[in-house]
Design an enzyme around this catalytic site. Structure first.
Site, PDB file in Angstrom:
ATOM      1  N   SER A  35      -4.369   0.612  30.097  1.00 54.33           N
ATOM      2  CA  SER A  35      -3.117   0.084  29.531  1.00 54.33           C
ATOM      3  C   SER A  35      -3.138  -1.357  29.308  1.00 54.33           C
ATOM      4  O   SER A  35      -3.884  -1.905  29.832  1.00 54.33           O
ATOM      5  CB  SER A  35      -1.784   0.581  30.083  1.00 54.33           C
TER       6      SER A  35
ATOM      7  N   TYR B 234       2.322   0.519  38.865  1.00 54.57           N
ATOM      8  CA  TYR B 234       1.600   0.869  37.518  1.00 54.57           C
ATOM      9  C   TYR B 234       0.704  -0.334  37.161  1.00 54.57           C
ATOM     10  O   TYR B 234      -0.548  -0.057  36.685  1.00 54.57           O
ATOM     11  CB  TYR B 234       2.651   1.118  36.326  1.00 54.57           C
TER      12      TYR B 234
HETATM   13  P1  NAD Z   1       2.467  12.000  29.367  1.00 54.19           P
HETATM   14  O1  NAD Z   1       3.453  12.110  30.269  1.00 54.19           O
HETATM   15  O2  NAD Z   1       2.733  12.438  27.643  1.00 54.19           O
HETATM   16  O3  NAD Z   1       1.221  12.766  29.736  1.00 54.19           O
HETATM   17  C1  NAD Z   1       0.864  12.653  31.131  1.00 54.19           C
HETATM   18  C2  NAD Z   1      -0.089  13.529  31.385  1.00 54.19           C
HETATM   19  O4  NAD Z   1      -0.565  13.679  32.848  1.00 54.19           O
HETATM   20  C3  NAD Z   1       0.492  15.291  31.204  1.00 54.19           C
HETATM   21  O5  NAD Z   1      -0.451  15.937  30.924  1.00 54.19           O
HETATM   22  C4  NAD Z   1       1.038  15.389  32.813  1.00 54.19           C
HETATM   23  O6  NAD Z   1       0.972  16.800  33.229  1.00 54.19           O
HETATM   24  C5  NAD Z   1      -0.231  14.759  33.320  1.00 54.19           C
HETATM   25  N1  NAD Z   1      -0.057  14.672  35.099  1.00 54.19           N
HETATM   26  C6  NAD Z   1       0.928  13.802  35.463  1.00 54.19           C
HETATM   27  N2  NAD Z   1       0.743  13.975  36.870  1.00 54.19           N
HETATM   28  C7  NAD Z   1      -0.452  14.896  37.054  1.00 54.19           C
HETATM   29  C8  NAD Z   1      -0.864  15.236  38.228  1.00 54.19           C
HETATM   30  N3  NAD Z   1      -0.678  14.670  39.445  1.00 54.19           N
HETATM   31  N4  NAD Z   1      -2.063  15.886  38.020  1.00 54.19           N
HETATM   32  C9  NAD Z   1      -2.244  16.303  36.763  1.00 54.19           C
HETATM   33  N5  NAD Z   1      -1.808  15.981  35.877  1.00 54.19           N
HETATM   34  C10 NAD Z   1      -0.948  15.217  35.826  1.00 54.19           C
HETATM   35  O7  NAD Z   1       1.870  10.585  29.050  1.00 54.19           O
HETATM   36  P2  NAD Z   1       0.936   9.582  28.077  1.00 54.19           P
HETATM   37  O8  NAD Z   1       2.070   8.413  27.650  1.00 54.19           O
HETATM   38  O9  NAD Z   1       0.324  10.568  27.163  1.00 54.19           O
HETATM   39  O10 NAD Z   1       0.161   8.975  29.372  1.00 54.19           O
HETATM   40  C11 NAD Z   1      -1.118   9.196  29.420  1.00 54.19           C
HETATM   41  C12 NAD Z   1      -2.150   8.058  30.028  1.00 54.19           C
HETATM   42  O11 NAD Z   1      -1.847   6.955  28.903  1.00 54.19           O
HETATM   43  C13 NAD Z   1      -1.467   7.407  31.335  1.00 54.19           C
HETATM   44  O12 NAD Z   1      -2.433   7.335  32.017  1.00 54.19           O
HETATM   45  C14 NAD Z   1      -0.611   6.262  30.898  1.00 54.19           C
HETATM   46  O13 NAD Z   1      -0.301   5.423  31.950  1.00 54.19           O
HETATM   47  C15 NAD Z   1      -1.417   5.855  29.845  1.00 54.19           C
HETATM   48  N6  NAD Z   1      -0.479   4.820  28.900  1.00 54.19           N
HETATM   49  C16 NAD Z   1       0.480   5.324  28.254  1.00 54.19           C
HETATM   50  C17 NAD Z   1       1.094   4.353  27.437  1.00 54.19           C
HETATM   51  C18 NAD Z   1       2.265   4.852  26.489  1.00 54.19           C
HETATM   52  O14 NAD Z   1       3.029   4.122  25.987  1.00 54.19           O
HETATM   53  N7  NAD Z   1       2.641   6.232  26.681  1.00 54.19           N
HETATM   54  C19 NAD Z   1       0.760   3.097  27.197  1.00 54.19           C
HETATM   55  C20 NAD Z   1      -0.291   2.970  27.899  1.00 54.19           C
HETATM   56  C21 NAD Z   1      -1.015   3.685  28.701  1.00 54.19           C
END
Ligand code: NAD
Length: 256
Positions: free
Chosen positions: A138, A151
């Site tokens: 991130s 985080y």
């Molecule tokens: P999201 O909530 O849409 O997806 C998260 C995924 O992780 C889901 O498939 C969920 O089922 C899974 N998950 C959560 N806990 C789990 C566990 N204990 N075991 C197995 N699976 C688990 O979120 P997203 O925004 O797509 O995030 C995905 C990644 O991207 C994360 O690492 C997040 O930190 C990173 N990220 C997101 C953003 C943003 O703005 N959305 C920005 C930077 C980084």
């Protein structure tokens, strides 16, 4: 381009992970999904491109389940050539109010899970002398924001882990890199949009505008498709010598 390769994408039932899994499958990879929630919906989407796509329900906070999932990927798909460490959760609170249990869960799911998956998958990649590891970090792996202690700590940690793994494999066909998204409108961020709307007493569109205006100069959300395109590029021969990089896709967030 990825025909004959296999990919394990953690947290791929939603958001960024699902976008990356879809793109890898579209490019010919055999895919193992992971994550909770709408498993059937995610599988149905990915199976349009990889009819044999499977799902493993490993809880990424549980090291033994992570190792078993990698072994299952190797046994059922034949290998684990591409590992995308993407599963992640968020909790927003100032340090004195931050529940210790939330700290532990975020460090386990957003950071330690990547170590456990790498530890299980690297020996097979090393035997085949080919591998691609993409850690979804991130902008919060590069800079901080208030109220996101666990985080930010986990994301800074995963960038460090990315560099170490890249160096340990620097003379091999295995590359390890991190992608650093800014705001992406997924369920993880929708929760923060909703909280902002409630706190400021504004509607959802205005809350989105305010979140972007604070941090992301492009005033546009990064999309899962844009991140997926970068992940596919990192799996291509053109990226053979990109090693230990943390690539931000953030509309200018960390340029400020
Ligand atoms: P999201 O909530 O849409 O997806 C998260 C995924 O992780 C889901 O498939 C969920 O089922 C899974 N998950 C959560 N806990 C789990 C566990 N204990 N075991 C197995 N699976 C688990 O979120 P997203 O925004 O797509 O995030 C995905 C990644 O991207 C994360 O690492 C997040 O930190 C990173 N990220 C997101 C953003 C943003 O703005 N959305 C920005 C930077 C980084």
């Amino acid at each position: 381009m990825l025909t004959g390769k296999t990919a394990l994408v953690t947290g791929s039932t939603s958001g960024i992970g699902l976008g990356i899994a879809l793109a890898l499958a579209q490019n010919g990879a055999r895919v193992m999904l992971n994550g909770f929630g709408d498993v059937d919906g995610a599988l149905a989407q990915v199976r349009r491109h990889d009819p044999k796509a499977v799902h493993d329900g490993a809880d990424m906070s549980q090291p033994a389940q992570i190792e078993a999932m990698v072994r299952r990927c190797e046994a059922e798909l034949g290998s684990c050539d591409i590992l995308v460490n993407n599963a992640g959760i968020q909790h927003v609170a100032a340090i004195p109010d931050f529940p210790a249990e939330r700290w532990d869960a975020i460090i386990a799911i957003n950071l330690s899970s990547a170590f456990h998956a790498l530890r299980a998958a690297l020996p097979g990649m090393q035997r085949r002398n080919w591998g691609r590891v993409i850690n979804v970090a991130s902008v919060h792996g590069l800079v901080a924001s208030a109220n996101k202690s666990a985080y930010v700590a986990a994301k800074h940690g995963i960038i460090g882990l990315t560099k170490v793994a890249a160096l340990e494999n620097a003379t091999t066909g295995i590359t390890v890199n991190a992608i650093c998204p800014g705001w992406v409108l997924t369920p993880l961020v929708q929760t923060q949009v909703d909280a902002r709307a409630a706190a400021d007493g504004v509607d959802i569109e205005e809350a989105k505008r305010r979140l972007l205006a604070e941090k992301q100069p492009s005033l546009q959300f990064t999309t899962p498709d844009q991140l997926a395109a970068l992940a596919v590029f990192l799996c291509s021969p053109g990226a053979d010598n990109i090693r230990g990089a943390a690539i931000n896709v953030d509309g200018g967030w960390v340029a400020q």
